[in-house]
Design an enzyme around this catalytic site. Sequence first.
Site, PDB file in Angstrom:
ATOM      1  N   ASP A  61       0.854  -1.194   0.000  1.00 47.92           N
ATOM      2  CA  ASP A  61       0.000   0.000   0.000  1.00 47.92           C
ATOM      3  C   ASP A  61       0.886   1.240   0.000  1.00 47.92           C
ATOM      4  O   ASP A  61       0.774   2.106   0.874  1.00 47.92           O
ATOM      5  CB  ASP A  61      -0.937  -0.015   1.224  1.00 47.92           C
ATOM      6  CG  ASP A  61      -1.874   1.203   1.246  1.00 47.92           C
ATOM      7  OD1 ASP A  61      -2.044   1.843   0.197  1.00 47.92           O
ATOM      8  OD2 ASP A  61      -2.420   1.501   2.335  1.00 47.92           O
ATOM      9  N   ASN A 103      -2.579   3.746  12.760  1.00 47.61           N
ATOM     10  CA  ASN A 103      -3.889   3.114  12.903  1.00 47.61           C
ATOM     11  C   ASN A 103      -3.747   1.605  12.697  1.00 47.61           C
ATOM     12  O   ASN A 103      -4.462   0.804  13.278  1.00 47.61           O
ATOM     13  CB  ASN A 103      -4.861   3.688  11.868  1.00 47.61           C
ATOM     14  CG  ASN A 103      -6.166   2.928  11.828  1.00 47.61           C
ATOM     15  OD1 ASN A 103      -6.958   2.991  12.757  1.00 47.61           O
ATOM     16  ND2 ASN A 103      -6.383   2.148  10.773  1.00 47.61           N
ATOM     17  N   GLN A 169      -3.215  -5.160   6.527  1.00 45.63           N
ATOM     18  CA  GLN A 169      -2.966  -4.038   7.445  1.00 45.63           C
ATOM     19  C   GLN A 169      -3.803  -4.182   8.715  1.00 45.63           C
ATOM     20  O   GLN A 169      -4.801  -3.477   8.900  1.00 45.63           O
ATOM     21  CB  GLN A 169      -3.317  -2.702   6.767  1.00 45.63           C
ATOM     22  CG  GLN A 169      -2.347  -2.317   5.653  1.00 45.63           C
ATOM     23  CD  GLN A 169      -2.858  -1.172   4.797  1.00 45.63           C
ATOM     24  OE1 GLN A 169      -4.055  -1.077   4.533  1.00 45.63           O
ATOM     25  NE2 GLN A 169      -1.968  -0.312   4.341  1.00 45.63           N
ATOM     26  N   ASP A 171      -5.402  -3.606  12.164  1.00 43.03           N
ATOM     27  CA  ASP A 171      -5.496  -2.394  12.993  1.00 43.03           C
ATOM     28  C   ASP A 171      -4.798  -2.611  14.323  1.00 43.03           C
ATOM     29  O   ASP A 171      -4.923  -3.680  14.934  1.00 43.03           O
ATOM     30  CB  ASP A 171      -6.967  -2.043  13.260  1.00 43.03           C
ATOM     31  CG  ASP A 171      -7.501  -1.085  12.210  1.00 43.03           C
ATOM     32  OD1 ASP A 171      -7.213  -1.302  11.018  1.00 43.03           O
ATOM     33  OD2 ASP A 171      -8.220  -0.134  12.589  1.00 43.03           O
ATOM     34  N   ARG A 199       2.206  14.074   9.553  1.00 39.34           N
ATOM     35  CA  ARG A 199       0.892  14.022   8.922  1.00 39.34           C
ATOM     36  C   ARG A 199       0.304  12.716   9.452  1.00 39.34           C
ATOM     37  O   ARG A 199       0.785  11.621   9.140  1.00 39.34           O
ATOM     38  CB  ARG A 199       1.037  14.010   7.405  1.00 39.34           C
ATOM     39  CG  ARG A 199      -0.278  13.881   6.604  1.00 39.34           C
ATOM     40  CD  ARG A 199      -0.471  12.465   6.164  1.00 39.34           C
ATOM     41  NE  ARG A 199      -1.579  12.284   5.204  1.00 39.34           N
ATOM     42  CZ  ARG A 199      -2.102  11.101   4.925  1.00 39.34           C
ATOM     43  NH1 ARG A 199      -1.637  10.013   5.514  1.00 39.34           N
ATOM     44  NH2 ARG A 199      -3.065  10.986   4.061  1.00 39.34           N
ATOM     45  N   ASP A 201      -1.978   9.745   9.736  1.00 46.48           N
ATOM     46  CA  ASP A 201      -2.810   9.009   8.796  1.00 46.48           C
ATOM     47  C   ASP A 201      -4.120   8.576   9.456  1.00 46.48           C
ATOM     48  O   ASP A 201      -4.135   8.138  10.602  1.00 46.48           O
ATOM     49  CB  ASP A 201      -2.007   7.754   8.372  1.00 46.48           C
ATOM     50  CG  ASP A 201      -2.608   7.039   7.181  1.00 46.48           C
ATOM     51  OD1 ASP A 201      -2.809   7.684   6.147  1.00 46.48           O
ATOM     52  OD2 ASP A 201      -2.860   5.825   7.296  1.00 46.48           O
ATOM     53  N   LEU A 206      -8.056   6.092  13.821  1.00 47.88           N
ATOM     54  CA  LEU A 206      -7.052   5.957  14.871  1.00 47.88           C
ATOM     55  C   LEU A 206      -7.676   6.187  16.246  1.00 47.88           C
ATOM     56  O   LEU A 206      -7.378   5.493  17.210  1.00 47.88           O
ATOM     57  CB  LEU A 206      -5.938   6.984  14.628  1.00 47.88           C
ATOM     58  CG  LEU A 206      -4.842   7.056  15.685  1.00 47.88           C
ATOM     59  CD1 LEU A 206      -3.966   5.824  15.615  1.00 47.88           C
ATOM     60  CD2 LEU A 206      -4.000   8.313  15.508  1.00 47.88           C
ATOM     61  N   GLU A 243      -4.885  13.796   8.593  1.00 44.43           N
ATOM     62  CA  GLU A 243      -5.732  13.348   7.507  1.00 44.43           C
ATOM     63  C   GLU A 243      -7.048  12.942   8.143  1.00 44.43           C
ATOM     64  O   GLU A 243      -7.135  11.924   8.821  1.00 44.43           O
ATOM     65  CB  GLU A 243      -5.140  12.146   6.774  1.00 44.43           C
ATOM     66  CG  GLU A 243      -6.021  11.725   5.609  1.00 44.43           C
ATOM     67  CD  GLU A 243      -5.958  10.233   5.254  1.00 44.43           C
ATOM     68  OE1 GLU A 243      -6.317   9.902   4.118  1.00 44.43           O
ATOM     69  OE2 GLU A 243      -5.588   9.409   6.097  1.00 44.43           O
ATOM     70  N   HIS A 309      -1.953  11.883  -3.027  1.00 46.27           N
ATOM     71  CA  HIS A 309      -1.498  10.589  -3.555  1.00 46.27           C
ATOM     72  C   HIS A 309      -2.643   9.580  -3.656  1.00 46.27           C
ATOM     73  O   HIS A 309      -2.452   8.482  -4.144  1.00 46.27           O
ATOM     74  CB  HIS A 309      -0.407  10.029  -2.651  1.00 46.27           C
ATOM     75  CG  HIS A 309      -0.892   9.755  -1.263  1.00 46.27           C
ATOM     76  ND1 HIS A 309      -1.269  10.763  -0.401  1.00 46.27           N
ATOM     77  CD2 HIS A 309      -1.109   8.605  -0.595  1.00 46.27           C
ATOM     78  CE1 HIS A 309      -1.677  10.235   0.737  1.00 46.27           C
ATOM     79  NE2 HIS A 309      -1.596   8.929   0.648  1.00 46.27           N
ATOM     80  N   ASP A 310      -3.818   9.948  -3.152  1.00 45.76           N
ATOM     81  CA  ASP A 310      -4.978   9.057  -3.208  1.00 45.76           C
ATOM     82  C   ASP A 310      -5.920   9.499  -4.328  1.00 45.76           C
ATOM     83  O   ASP A 310      -5.610  10.408  -5.085  1.00 45.76           O
ATOM     84  CB  ASP A 310      -5.717   9.084  -1.860  1.00 45.76           C
ATOM     85  CG  ASP A 310      -4.919   8.403  -0.759  1.00 45.76           C
ATOM     86  OD1 ASP A 310      -4.230   7.403  -1.048  1.00 45.76           O
ATOM     87  OD2 ASP A 310      -4.986   8.876   0.389  1.00 45.76           O
TER      88      ASP A 310
HETATM   89  C1  GLC Z   1      -4.528   6.894   4.160  1.00 47.77           C
HETATM   90  C2  GLC Z   1      -3.544   7.093   3.033  1.00 47.77           C
HETATM   91  C3  GLC Z   1      -3.768   6.032   1.985  1.00 47.77           C
HETATM   92  C4  GLC Z   1      -3.612   4.673   2.611  1.00 47.77           C
HETATM   93  C5  GLC Z   1      -4.527   4.515   3.827  1.00 47.77           C
HETATM   94  C6  GLC Z   1      -4.190   3.297   4.603  1.00 47.77           C
HETATM   95  O1  GLC Z   1      -5.824   7.103   3.753  1.00 47.77           O
HETATM   96  O2  GLC Z   1      -3.678   8.393   2.507  1.00 47.77           O
HETATM   97  O3  GLC Z   1      -2.887   6.173   0.914  1.00 47.77           O
HETATM   98  O4  GLC Z   1      -3.927   3.665   1.683  1.00 47.77           O
HETATM   99  O5  GLC Z   1      -4.377   5.610   4.715  1.00 47.77           O
HETATM  100  O6  GLC Z   1      -2.961   3.461   5.271  1.00 47.77           O
END
Ligand code: GLC
Length: 550
Positions: A61, A103, A169, A171, A199, A201, A206, A243, A309-310
């Site tokens: 990811d 997270n 991933q 949690d 930054r 995430d 979280l 974010e 980037h998303d």
């Molecule tokens: C955030 C990031 C994204 C990522 C996601 C999981 O939203 O911006 O790119 O895939 O977290 O970590």
Amino acid sequence: MITDLWYKHGLIYNFSLSGFLDANGDGIGDLEGAHRRLDYLQGLGVTAIWLAPFQPSPMRDHGYDISDYYGIDPCYGSLGDFVEFSRACKQRGLRLIMDLVVNHCSDQNAWFQKAIADPGSKYFDYFIWADERPEDDEEGVIFPGVQETTWTYNETVGKYYFHRFYEFQPDLNMANPEVQREMLKIVGFWLELGVSGFRIDAVPFLIAEEGINLKDPQPAYGLLRDIRALAQWRKGDAVLLAEANIPAEKALQYFGDDGERLHMILNFPVNQALFYALASADTVPLRKALEASQCIPGSAQWANFLRNHDELDIGRLPEDQREAVFAAFGPDDNMQIYGRGIRRRLSPMLGGDRRRVELANSVMMTLPGTPVIRYGDEIGMGDDLSLPEREPVRTPMQWSDGPNGGFSPSKDPVRPPIDSGPYSFEIVNVARQRAAEDSLLNWMERIIRSRKEMPEIGEGEFCVLETPAHILALRFDWKDHLSVFVHNFEDRCCEIALDIGVAPECTRLRGVLSDTSFDVGEDGRYPIVLEPYGYHWLRAGGLEQIPQSR
Ligand code: GLC
Ligand code: CA
């Protein structure tokens, strides 16, 4: 009062090492490469870098699946290279912000590996488990179409683990005090190595207590306060940028009433309304979004962006507005993703129309808050829709028309640059735009410079002025300074009579970017002429032209 909140005067530039510059020729961008481009960034005029995750990761990811929080992925260099890089940023007055992705971690992280190897170990409680498959396991999926569930069965343990994002991933269980201590240790570690902030995430997830109460997560705001307290104790000027795609009403909780939680939040509601305005020329929802984000505590700040980037996430727009944005900027199925977003870059969405690209950037730079620029947008880079998921907007930086656009000397770069069509590196690149006086790059440098000389945008009070729906006019006041920014979202020339409100000493508005000025009429209004997609940055004449930032 002396204000020393650097992030309120800053301009942030975001990139990932993997796609910036490959110095050792193995086909992947690296720390040494980014180091070599710091003078470029300093010349562009940005004041801070937000670096995407660079810790060891299986890279399933884009590095947001971290397998070791205390290291550097070997493909980017060593911890030594990182310290050299952060030192070199500091030497140039560039602040370094990194992603804090806590997270979840990668399923390859030693914590998860130890948890499944020995469910009796303390690491088992680092994650969230269920004996049975929860009934709502298909709800709250973040990547619909790619991710099927939020609970995946682990054979070794014989239980299900929770993952808000992809199944690789898991949690982290933030309700566990030991996990919280780990998180603070990570913050402390990287501050010690020279970063100026994080930054953070996926903040809403979280702080969703336990991560299991999907339908009504009780946010653990105390966690945000703890991160801030530690960060500021260790490094007085460290900032936390969140974010958090949340409605503005919720933001106060994230900032804290006295500003004791987060410093900055990426303004997703304004981003979405801005794209609707670009698509439809109707700025009314954007004005509402701006007004809704007005009341925030003194140290709090919004961060404004165009693309990241998303995907361009327009999931929170009302349906008719969302459809209008899809129709204008992502009409093909292949351009859309997750049912809520567009996987394209700014320039191609705007049909490569320089006037619209300037308009979008000019608005973003003059919204109340701190601008965040996505790498490559300063030269109008394109996207590669043949790549999967969100990859189309992550192609390498185009430095020149040399091999691989100057990104890498490798014959086989891991990320191939765009090499055909109007956005090919042969046409769109830094070297070429540097040489052409009227290029987008030179325009960007110029507005960044002007933006830095207008601290009232980052620090001041603002109000939305009354105009027809296709025009956005904002007034900023700070100390003795008054400025007005007017943007025309329509493909038509127009003239308006602008009422800027009470401004006693002011009889003339002077252009900041061009040699224009407008004198107040007898009716107390300013007659302002705008070209199709035109804009004016104006400062009240008679007052000092370049204000002091303190
Ligand atoms: C955030 C990031 C994204 C990522 C996601 C999981 O939203 O911006 O790119 O895939 O977290 O970590
Ligand atoms: Ca490399």
